[in-house]
Design an enzyme around this catalytic site. Sequence first.
Site, short mmCIF file in Angstrom:
data_model
loop_
_atom_site.label_atom_id
_atom_site.label_comp_id
_atom_site.label_asym_id
_atom_site.label_seq_id
_atom_site.Cartn_x
_atom_site.Cartn_y
_atom_site.Cartn_z
N CYS B 410 0.81 -1.42 0.01
CA CYS B 410 -0.11 0.09 0.05
C CYS B 410 0.87 1.37 -0.13
O CYS B 410 0.55 2.18 -0.78
CB CYS B 410 -0.89 -0.04 1.15
SG CYS B 410 -0.11 -0.21 2.89
N HIS B 454 -2.90 0.65 6.90
CA HIS B 454 -3.13 0.66 5.55
C HIS B 454 -2.77 2.35 5.09
O HIS B 454 -2.78 3.18 5.94
CB HIS B 454 -4.41 0.43 4.89
CG HIS B 454 -4.75 0.35 3.66
ND1 HIS B 454 -3.93 -0.50 2.76
CD2 HIS B 454 -5.64 0.87 2.70
CE1 HIS B 454 -4.26 -0.68 1.64
NE2 HIS B 454 -5.33 0.42 1.56
N ASP B 469 -7.65 4.42 -3.74
CA ASP B 469 -7.20 3.47 -3.05
C ASP B 469 -6.37 2.78 -4.17
O ASP B 469 -6.84 1.83 -4.66
CB ASP B 469 -7.98 2.28 -2.33
CG ASP B 469 -6.98 1.56 -1.36
OD1 ASP B 469 -5.64 1.80 -1.54
OD2 ASP B 469 -7.47 0.65 -0.59
#
Lengths: 306, 660
Positions: B410, B454, B469
């Site tokens: 991420c 995250h 995202d």
Amino acid sequence: MQERLQQLAAVIDDVLLGKPEVIRLSLACLLARGHLLIEDLPGLGKTTLAHALAKVLGLDYQRVQFTSDMLPGDILGGAVYDQQQASFRLHKGPVFTELLLADEINRTSPKTQSALLEAMEERQVSLDGQRHALPEVFFVIATQNPTEQYGTFPLPESQLDRFLMRVSIGYPTAEAEEQMLLQGGAADQLGGVQQLLNPEQLLEAQTLVSQMQVSPAVISYLQRLAQYSRDSQHFSLGLSPRGSLAVLNAAKAWAFLEGRAYVLPDDVQQVFPAVAGHRLVGRELLHPGSEHDPASYLLSQVDVLS
Amino acid sequence: MSLFAHEKVTPKAALPGLAARRWVFFSTVLCMLPQAMNMPVWMSLLAGVLLVYAGLRLNRGIAQPPRLLKVLAVLVVLVVTALSVLGKSTLLGLVMLLVMANALKLLELRTRRDVWVVVLVNCFIIAAAYLFSTSMLSGAYGVFSIVVLLASLVALHSESVTAWPVRWQPVKTAGVLLLQALPLALLMFLVFPRIGPLWSLELATPSARTGLSDSLAPGEISNLLRSDEMAFRVSFSGEPVPESMRYWRAMTFDTFDGQRWRIDGAEQSGQLSGREGNDYQVIAEPAASRWLIALTQVSSGSRGLTLFPDGTVRAPEPLQKRFTYSLALQNETPGILSPEDRQRYLQVPAGNPRARALVDQWLAQGLSQQQIVAAILQQYRQHFSYTLSPARLQGDRVDEFFFSTREGFCEHFASATGLMLRMAGIPTRLVGGYLGGEWNPYSEYLLIRQYDAHAWVEAWLDGRWQRIDPTGAVAPERVLDGVEELLQQSPGYLADQPLSMVRLEQQFALLAELRLRYQSLNYSWHRWVLGYDSRQDDLLKNWLGTLNYLKSVLLVLVPVVAVLLAIGWWLLRGRPRYRDQISLDTERLSERLSRRQPALARAAGETLQQYSCRLAEALPDHAGALGAWADAAGQVQYDVSSGANLKLYKRCLKQLNQAL
């Protein structure tokens, strides 16, 4: 005066061997103007004690052996018809004396008992509607035989209350008994006893005792003793106000005998079992005479200091 | 006959019986046991040795150990404690000292008084255990040890307890006593105001080691992925938000220096007022930082939280203990981006020429902002892979990641996306937080662990911040199924914990079920017992209107004090109020001597004379002084006619005290 009393105690001690405690207690009882109940077996020296006391103090002495068929008149006296003068003449009974030994008082009927006890309390006798005062020094020593209960009339609690103290003489120590046997019995010794105090001096001593001042601390101790006996669950009968007054008077007399001008809690403790023992009734665990007799239990529980 | 024996002796001086001694020893061991977990091993060993020695002594008789040995033991304990505390928290040191001192006191247990001291200290030790652990288990253990402790007190005061092993009567009595105290305890728990500690405890909380940090560089969150520690627990007032929406924002990064993303514009914008903010409640585990998580941009929630302009919140101070708060769900509404903010969110460091070239190329092609976003995501989808152990990046990191290694997780994706969007003129910020969480169906709450950490991107599109995202593009299962499913085979995941529960559960379903049940119970414990503080305010407000501390303290204290005074009056009303000087002095003397030798205490029925004679027998050296004192005291106290000689008495008392 105190020296004289000490001396006096010592003389009686020579007659009744090895029982200084009882002798002192009886003296204190006499000084506090109370009467004495001796609970004991026969032959332990009750008569000797009474006799010696009477002799030492120069008191008029009478002894009555109580029996079941005795009537009040046999003690108090009554009107007797005089044939020569053809009139009734007052016959004074044996109670008209200074020291009366009432032997085995529980043998006689309650009626006779209460006649004597009333005379003890009132210090006077009513005969034929006339009151006759008893002598100023009037001291009764009554005895009870605690073991032979058959055909007796034990004194009820209310009557026991009339006695300032209840003591028991008990068997002599081995040493004392041997000495007594060597001397050939008390009767011989009694003959040699001299009068050490006259009745006036005794009266004076009694007055001094009753006038003795007592500190508030001791009064409070006495009150707490009485209160505890009333509140505690171990007693079914607590100390009455008359009881605590009796303890106070006896303690004063004891302090006087000790040669002190004030009362200590120790004096209270010394006389307490004798004075309060027959006025307290304990429950279950506090049988009189057992290890935990009510009076000593009470003494052990109540704090001397406030 | 021992029937009245215990009434005759003053209780303070009496020796505790064997059964009572064993009870006290047993309860002390129980109370001290949990402390072994907080102390260094060698301290625990030392305490153990002391306890065994004390146990043997208590079992045989109660003679004191030699004085030299006692002094030596005290010195050793002091030195050892000082050494093991050096450089650690003072509080831990004080607790250790208390524990060791208690073990030492057990060595010289002689009178009832000593036992009372030990029992009291044990109470403190039980309370001190809660400084280190507030779990349900330690709560239950605390209750258990208090019952046993009370039972030992009962055994001490009850002559009928002579048997060991135990008749259960003392435990029963102790239980009844505790139950009687329960209503008061509940009342105190419910209404007594929670006043923060007057000092700050610098206990190192274990959880403070892990968590998000306040800067972010690609590769860092993977440390968190090695940890399955709890981070947050969330429950919803209404329906839980759908899984795809569970992006928990903790912080936003606005500055990128080519390597790290940082927070610069961190001016707080205000405090939350506490109105209308109860859509979801969060329990935060202790951590070294103040970060809190929120689902959306925050505008209202629990009172006292600090609000920041980027819509994140922080706790008023670092989370040294569990922290509970609640927030409102917020619909994202169009807003205005000020020119300064726009400039801040467009700041781009020098370097990364290839990325700039690509973006310029896209701009030249006339792609719209939306199209550029789509183009980046498209790249990820086609050419990138998700891994927890990517190759290390050097130099122009975004270039290297985007054009060479093309693997990462991420942070890598978010970082590259953020930079490229900024190059394209779209105000962008990086968001650090957590994604997903495990739903517990029994207590209906969401458990978020550290490995749920995250990072993603928020871009200013169409006049509002929109979440992008990029990880979802390359590994949609990370978003949909959670990190657990995705990473089971990955070597980096939970690498430090080969026996982690999470791993075991992947093989045993029953274990998972049990764990969920336990967590559910534990959650209620935290929410209703430990985290009650935050609820109390509302509760009290509902009952009593607005309160301040003073008012609520008075509210609790006044009735309690009144009741205690009434009980005290009732108990003391029969006592004589006045004690004379001599009684007091005698009492003091008795107490002092009984410390030396219990038999020297004055019995209730003992007069001054009898007592002084007895003392003179026991202490022949002082017979003269004792006699003089008793005589003088007797005169002051009892001689009314000749007048009290107070001076003489005082002199005698002084002499006696000096002699003794």
